[in-house]
Design an enzyme around this catalytic site. Structure first.
Site, PDB file in Angstrom:
ATOM      1  N   ASP A   1      -2.419 -11.525   3.349  1.00 26.82           N
ATOM      2  CA  ASP A   1      -3.539 -11.000   3.140  1.00 26.82           C
ATOM      3  C   ASP A   1      -3.716 -11.708   2.948  1.00 26.82           C
ATOM      4  O   ASP A   1      -5.456 -12.038   2.107  1.00 26.82           O
ATOM      5  CB  ASP A   1      -3.138  -9.762   1.813  1.00 26.82           C
ATOM      6  CG  ASP A   1      -3.645  -8.406   3.414  1.00 26.82           C
ATOM      7  OD1 ASP A   1      -4.598  -8.720   4.102  1.00 26.82           O
ATOM      8  OD2 ASP A   1      -2.956  -7.642   2.779  1.00 26.82           O
TER       9      ASP A   1
ATOM     10  N   GLN B   1      -0.468  -1.535   3.843  1.00 29.54           N
ATOM     11  CA  GLN B   1      -2.320  -1.482   3.243  1.00 29.54           C
ATOM     12  C   GLN B   1      -2.384  -0.763   1.636  1.00 29.54           C
ATOM     13  O   GLN B   1      -1.543   0.091   1.790  1.00 29.54           O
ATOM     14  CB  GLN B   1      -1.984  -0.181   4.424  1.00 29.54           C
ATOM     15  CG  GLN B   1      -3.757  -0.300   5.295  1.00 29.54           C
ATOM     16  CD  GLN B   1      -4.490  -1.612   5.189  1.00 29.54           C
ATOM     17  OE1 GLN B   1      -3.974  -2.233   6.373  1.00 29.54           O
ATOM     18  NE2 GLN B   1      -5.507  -1.089   5.692  1.00 29.54           N
TER      19      GLN B   1
ATOM     20  N   LYS C   1      -3.698  -3.766  14.113  1.00 28.29           N
ATOM     21  CA  LYS C   1      -3.379  -4.261  13.490  1.00 28.29           C
ATOM     22  C   LYS C   1      -1.536  -4.614  14.087  1.00 28.29           C
ATOM     23  O   LYS C   1      -1.443  -5.755  14.553  1.00 28.29           O
ATOM     24  CB  LYS C   1      -2.267  -5.044  11.597  1.00 28.29           C
ATOM     25  CG  LYS C   1      -3.623  -5.180  10.887  1.00 28.29           C
ATOM     26  CD  LYS C   1      -3.224  -4.414   9.227  1.00 28.29           C
ATOM     27  CE  LYS C   1      -4.597  -5.001   9.022  1.00 28.29           C
ATOM     28  NZ  LYS C   1      -4.336  -4.320   6.956  1.00 28.29           N
TER      29      LYS C   1
HETATM   30  N1  GUN Z   1      -7.328  -2.176   3.344  1.00 28.98           N
HETATM   31  C1  GUN Z   1      -8.204  -2.517   3.782  1.00 28.98           C
HETATM   32  N2  GUN Z   1      -8.468  -4.005   3.920  1.00 28.98           N
HETATM   33  C2  GUN Z   1      -7.464  -4.308   4.217  1.00 28.98           C
HETATM   34  C3  GUN Z   1      -6.723  -5.212   4.317  1.00 28.98           C
HETATM   35  O1  GUN Z   1      -6.936  -6.821   4.908  1.00 28.98           O
HETATM   36  N3  GUN Z   1      -5.415  -5.320   3.259  1.00 28.98           N
HETATM   37  C4  GUN Z   1      -4.762  -4.707   3.327  1.00 28.98           C
HETATM   38  N4  GUN Z   1      -2.721  -4.974   2.652  1.00 28.98           N
HETATM   39  N5  GUN Z   1      -4.924  -3.501   3.179  1.00 28.98           N
HETATM   40  C5  GUN Z   1      -6.120  -3.236   3.624  1.00 28.98           C
END
Ligand code: GUN
Length: 288
Positions: free
Chosen positions: A120, A97, A53
């Site tokens: 998200d 996350q 990211k």
């Molecule tokens: N963990 C796995 N995929 C994601 C996601 O798309 N967003 C977040 N915040 N955590 C994750």
């Protein structure tokens, strides 16, 4: 032989377009969008996602702050940090996350992030808005899947789609997006009775259950478009693999996404898009 949809290539193209857009922001708005990512603990998969990211942010020209907190952080402390970021006007997007340690309620964390900064698309108000066809932030993976199908020239309207998986993060929202594109959608799961009979009806098959090589050739009809959301470790080789047995299914499918290099890069790409969208919505609401 199936056409392999490269999420890597498509996301590179889209990130380039976003970079060109963001390059004009300092002059237009005085700054670039700012995404804050919070990582609790040091789960290797989460560390790798968060690094991805940050890299994508750099490519697009988005400011990225990654905040790392120890596994032992209390729920109250984490919620307090989110509240501070909610009221920080220089922050446009907040992502915590997942998964989180068991002593922290993911539901509380998701609810605490301001809806306007929820890149998200997990906040209950964003989820509700999606199901009511109102403007909202759409979860990144489902959004990326629709973009990939469109890019591959797959007509969604009128098709029979089957989604295996019913999570809030992928299964349910991707089913809703396919429905909004006028597909007829069946939501199945690993315990669906006669699952193979159901999946053989699919002209579009999306698999998001997190089980290595769960979907075998007998479950797929000739010419189906197969989207594999799984990210698993192959129990034999230890390598990354999807929920679909790629070697078996690829000859039957018309298009298929690989793992790695399929849905994963599109998820991050859509996160960049959502961050820009949150930034622009804020600027618009302030009349800037
Ligand atoms: N963990 C796995 N995929 C994601 C996601 O798309 N967003 C977040 N915040 N955590 C994750």
């Amino acid at each position: 032989m199936a056409k392999i949809i490269s999420g890597k290539e498509l996301s590179a193209k889209l990130k380039e377009e976003m970079a060109a857009q963001v390059a004009g922001f300092p002059e237009k708005y005085g700054r670039v969008p700012h995404l804050v990512v919070i990582l609790v603990g040091d789960n290797p998969a989460s560390v790798s996602y968060v690094t991805g990211k940050a890299k994508a942010s750099e490519t697009v020209g988005i400011r990225n702050t990654t905040i790392r907190k120890p596994e032992t952080i209390s729920e109250a402390e984490l919620l307090e940090l989110i509240s501070e970021l909610n009221s920080d006007d220089t922050v446009d997007g907040i992502l915590v996350q997942l998964p989180l340690p068991r002593h922290i309620s993911e539901a509380k964390v998701i609810e605490t992030i301001a809806k306007e900064k929820d890149v998200d698309g997990f906040h209950p108000l964003n989820v509700a808005a999606l199901w009511q066809r109102q403007p909202c932030t759409v979860a990144c993976t489902p959004k990326g899947i629709i973009k990939m199908l469109k890019e591959a020239g797959i007509e969604i309207s009128g098709k029979r789609a089957v989604v295996i998986g019913r999570s809030n993060i992928v299964g349910l929202p991707v089913a809703k997006l396919l429905l909004d594109e006028n597909a007829t959608v069946t939501i199945a799961h690993s315990r669906t009775a006669n699952l193979a009979e159901v999946t053989r009806q699919a002209e579009i098959l999306v698999v998001a259950i997190g089980r290595p090589r769960f979907v075998t050739a007998d479950m797929v009809s000739e010419g189906a478009a197969v989207i594999d959301v799984g990210v698993n470790r192959d129990p034999e080789t230890g390598k990354l693999c999807g929920d679909v047995d790629f070697a078996e299914v690829e000859p039957k499918a018309s298009v298929i996404t690989p793992v790695p290099g399929g849905v994963g890069p599109m998820t991050i790409c859509c996160l960049m898009e959502n961050t820009i969208q949150c930034f622009l919505s804020k600027k618009l609401s302030k009349g800037e």
